[in-house]
Design a protein around this motif. Structure first.
Motif, short mmCIF file in Angstrom:
data_model
loop_
_atom_site.label_atom_id
_atom_site.label_comp_id
_atom_site.label_asym_id
_atom_site.label_seq_id
_atom_site.Cartn_x
_atom_site.Cartn_y
_atom_site.Cartn_z
N GLU A 125 -1.41 -97.89 -25.85
CA GLU A 125 -2.38 -96.63 -26.03
C GLU A 125 -3.38 -96.65 -27.07
O GLU A 125 -4.57 -96.28 -26.79
CB GLU A 125 -1.30 -95.40 -26.00
CG GLU A 125 -2.19 -94.27 -25.97
CD GLU A 125 -1.16 -92.84 -25.94
OE1 GLU A 125 0.12 -93.10 -25.93
OE2 GLU A 125 -1.76 -92.03 -26.01
N GLU A 126 -2.83 -96.81 -28.34
CA GLU A 126 -3.86 -96.96 -29.42
C GLU A 126 -4.92 -97.96 -29.29
O GLU A 126 -5.93 -97.70 -30.01
CB GLU A 126 -2.99 -97.04 -30.80
CG GLU A 126 -1.75 -96.22 -30.78
CD GLU A 126 -2.26 -94.70 -30.91
OE1 GLU A 126 -3.46 -94.29 -31.18
OE2 GLU A 126 -1.47 -93.82 -30.40
N ILE A 156 0.47 -100.96 -12.75
CA ILE A 156 -0.81 -101.05 -12.55
C ILE A 156 -1.28 -99.74 -12.60
O ILE A 156 -2.28 -99.07 -13.13
CB ILE A 156 -1.41 -101.86 -11.24
CG1 ILE A 156 -0.89 -103.36 -11.52
CG2 ILE A 156 -2.75 -101.55 -11.00
CD1 ILE A 156 -0.82 -104.00 -10.09
N LEU A 157 -0.79 -98.67 -11.87
CA LEU A 157 -1.06 -97.34 -11.66
C LEU A 157 -0.96 -96.54 -12.83
O LEU A 157 -2.16 -95.77 -13.31
CB LEU A 157 0.03 -96.56 -10.71
CG LEU A 157 -0.44 -97.16 -9.19
CD1 LEU A 157 0.61 -96.32 -8.35
CD2 LEU A 157 -1.69 -96.99 -8.56
N LYS A 158 0.23 -96.97 -13.84
CA LYS A 158 0.22 -96.38 -14.91
C LYS A 158 -0.92 -96.65 -16.00
O LYS A 158 -1.53 -95.93 -16.69
CB LYS A 158 1.51 -96.71 -15.79
CG LYS A 158 2.62 -95.93 -15.17
CD LYS A 158 4.00 -96.39 -16.15
CE LYS A 158 5.30 -95.58 -15.53
NZ LYS A 158 6.43 -96.56 -15.90
N LEU A 159 -1.12 -97.96 -15.81
CA LEU A 159 -2.37 -98.50 -16.89
C LEU A 159 -3.67 -97.84 -16.51
O LEU A 159 -4.31 -97.66 -17.34
CB LEU A 159 -2.26 -100.29 -16.81
CG LEU A 159 -3.39 -100.74 -17.53
CD1 LEU A 159 -3.16 -100.34 -19.01
CD2 LEU A 159 -3.28 -102.23 -17.33
N ARG A 160 -4.05 -97.91 -15.17
CA ARG A 160 -5.23 -97.04 -14.73
C ARG A 160 -5.42 -95.79 -15.31
O ARG A 160 -6.29 -95.51 -15.70
CB ARG A 160 -5.20 -97.28 -13.39
CG ARG A 160 -6.63 -96.90 -12.30
CD ARG A 160 -7.83 -97.39 -13.02
NE ARG A 160 -7.97 -98.83 -12.87
CZ ARG A 160 -8.88 -99.33 -13.63
NH1 ARG A 160 -9.62 -98.79 -14.40
NH2 ARG A 160 -9.22 -100.55 -13.45
N LYS A 164 -8.18 -94.37 -18.24
CA LYS A 164 -8.59 -93.36 -18.10
C LYS A 164 -8.65 -92.19 -19.14
O LYS A 164 -9.61 -91.61 -19.93
CB LYS A 164 -8.27 -92.56 -16.73
CG LYS A 164 -9.31 -91.63 -15.86
CD LYS A 164 -8.94 -91.26 -14.51
CE LYS A 164 -9.35 -89.91 -14.29
NZ LYS A 164 -8.60 -89.49 -12.89
N GLU A 165 -7.21 -91.98 -19.64
CA GLU A 165 -7.16 -91.18 -20.54
C GLU A 165 -7.82 -91.38 -21.82
O GLU A 165 -7.89 -90.40 -22.62
CB GLU A 165 -5.40 -90.87 -20.72
CG GLU A 165 -4.81 -90.02 -19.81
CD GLU A 165 -3.36 -90.32 -20.02
OE1 GLU A 165 -2.87 -90.58 -21.10
OE2 GLU A 165 -2.69 -89.97 -18.99
N THR A 166 -7.74 -92.72 -22.34
CA THR A 166 -8.11 -93.11 -23.60
C THR A 166 -9.55 -93.61 -23.48
O THR A 166 -10.19 -94.18 -24.48
CB THR A 166 -7.46 -94.41 -23.91
OG1 THR A 166 -7.44 -95.54 -22.93
CG2 THR A 166 -5.87 -94.14 -24.12
#
Ligand code: DX5
Ligand code: ZN
Length: 221
Positions: A125-126, A156-160, A164-166
Motif C-alpha cells: 500500500e505505502e 489481481i482484483l485486490k491489487l487493481r 486505484k485507491e493509491t
C-alpha cells in the motif's frame, strides 16, 4: 486495451538461443522476460550476467528482468549495465525496498516489485505510488511449466483496487502458468502484462501463441 506480452526465456532452447531470440524479435512480443535465480531465494539456478549480455546483443525487445535472488539491491547497477529496461525485485528479498526502487528508477529503468503467492498485496500500500509495476507470482517461483494458482484472480482484483485507491500507475504483471486459456480472464481481471514461458516455447508455433496472448481480449474494468 491489449496486454503487453513478455515471453519467458527460461523455457527457450539454450542449445540454439539465437533461433528463439530471432523468433521473439519477429513476433508481437513487447518485452523479453529474463528469470535470474540464485539457488537461495528459490530452489533453482538459472543464469546470470554473461547470458544476459549475450541476449541483449541479439534482442530488439526491452529486457524485463525478474530477480529471484537474495540481496538484489547489491546488483542493480550491474543489471542496468547488462541491459535491463525493467528490473523487478522480490518484496520478500529486500529490507529497504523504497531505496532499492528509487535506485532502479534513478538509473533509468522501470521498477517492479514481485510478490510470492502467499504474500498479501496489502503490504504494498505505502509503496504503490512509486512503483512502475507489480509482478504477482501465479506459481511458486523457481520453475517453468507449473500449474497456475487459481486464487491469484482474487489477488489481481485486490491489487487493481489498491492501485486505484493509491492513485498508482503501476502495471500488473502475472508470471507462472499463463496460457491462451486463462489469458482472457486474467486481462479482464486487470492484468496489464502477461509473462509466459512453457506455453510459448513448448508450442510448435510459438509466434502464433504470442499472437493469441497479445490479442486475447480487451480489458473490461
Ligand atoms: C518462474 C519464473 C517464470 C517462468 C514462467 O519462477 O518466474 O517466469 O518462466 O514459466 P511458465 O509460463 O512456464 O509457467
Ligand atoms: Zn519470471
Amino acid at each position: 486495451m491489449q496486454p503487453l506480452v513478455s515471453p519467458s526465456l527460461l523455457s527457450a532452447n539454450f542449445g540454439n538461443l539465437d533461433a528463439d531470440i530471432e523468433m521473439i524479435n519477429n513476433s508481437e512480443a513487447d518485452w523479453l522476460h529474463i528469470d535470474v535465480m540464485d539457488g537461495v531465494f528459490v530452489p533453482n539456478i538459472s543464469f546470470g550476467f554473461p547470458v544476459l549480455e549475450a541476449v541483449k546483443r541479439k534482442t530488439r525487445k526491452p529486457l524485463d528482468v525478474h530477480l529471484m535472488i537474495v540481496n538484489p539491491e547489491n546488483y542493480i547497477t550491474r543489471f542496468r549495465e547488462a541491459g535491463a529496461s525493467v528490473l523487478t525485485l522480490h518484496y520478500e528479498a529486500v529490507d529497504h525496498l523504497d531505496s532499492a526502487v528509487r535506485k532502479i528508477q534513478s538509473l533509468g529503468m522501470k521498477a517492479g516489485v514481485s510478490l510470492n503467492p502467499h504474500t498479501p498485496v496489502s503490504l504494498l500500500e505505502e509503496i504503490l505510488p512509486l512503483l512502475d509495476m507489480v509482478l504477482l507470482m501465479t506459481v511458486n517461483p523457481g520453475f517453468g511449466g507449473q500449474i497456475f494458482i487459481e486464487s491469484s484472480y482474487n489477488k489481481i482484483l485486490k491489487l487493481r483496487e489498491l492501485i486505484k485507491e493509491t492513485s498508482s500507475s503501476a502495471l500488473i504483471q502475472v508470471d507462472g502458468g499463463v496460457d491462451t486459456k486463462n489469458a482472457t480472464h486474467l486481462v479482464q481481471a486487470g492484468v496489464d502484462v502477461l509473462v509466459a514461458g512453457n506455453t510459448i516455447f513448448g508450442s510448435d508455433n510459438p509466434s502464433e501463441i504470442i499472437n493469441s496472448l497479445k490479442n486475447c481480449c480487451k480489458r473490461i474494468t
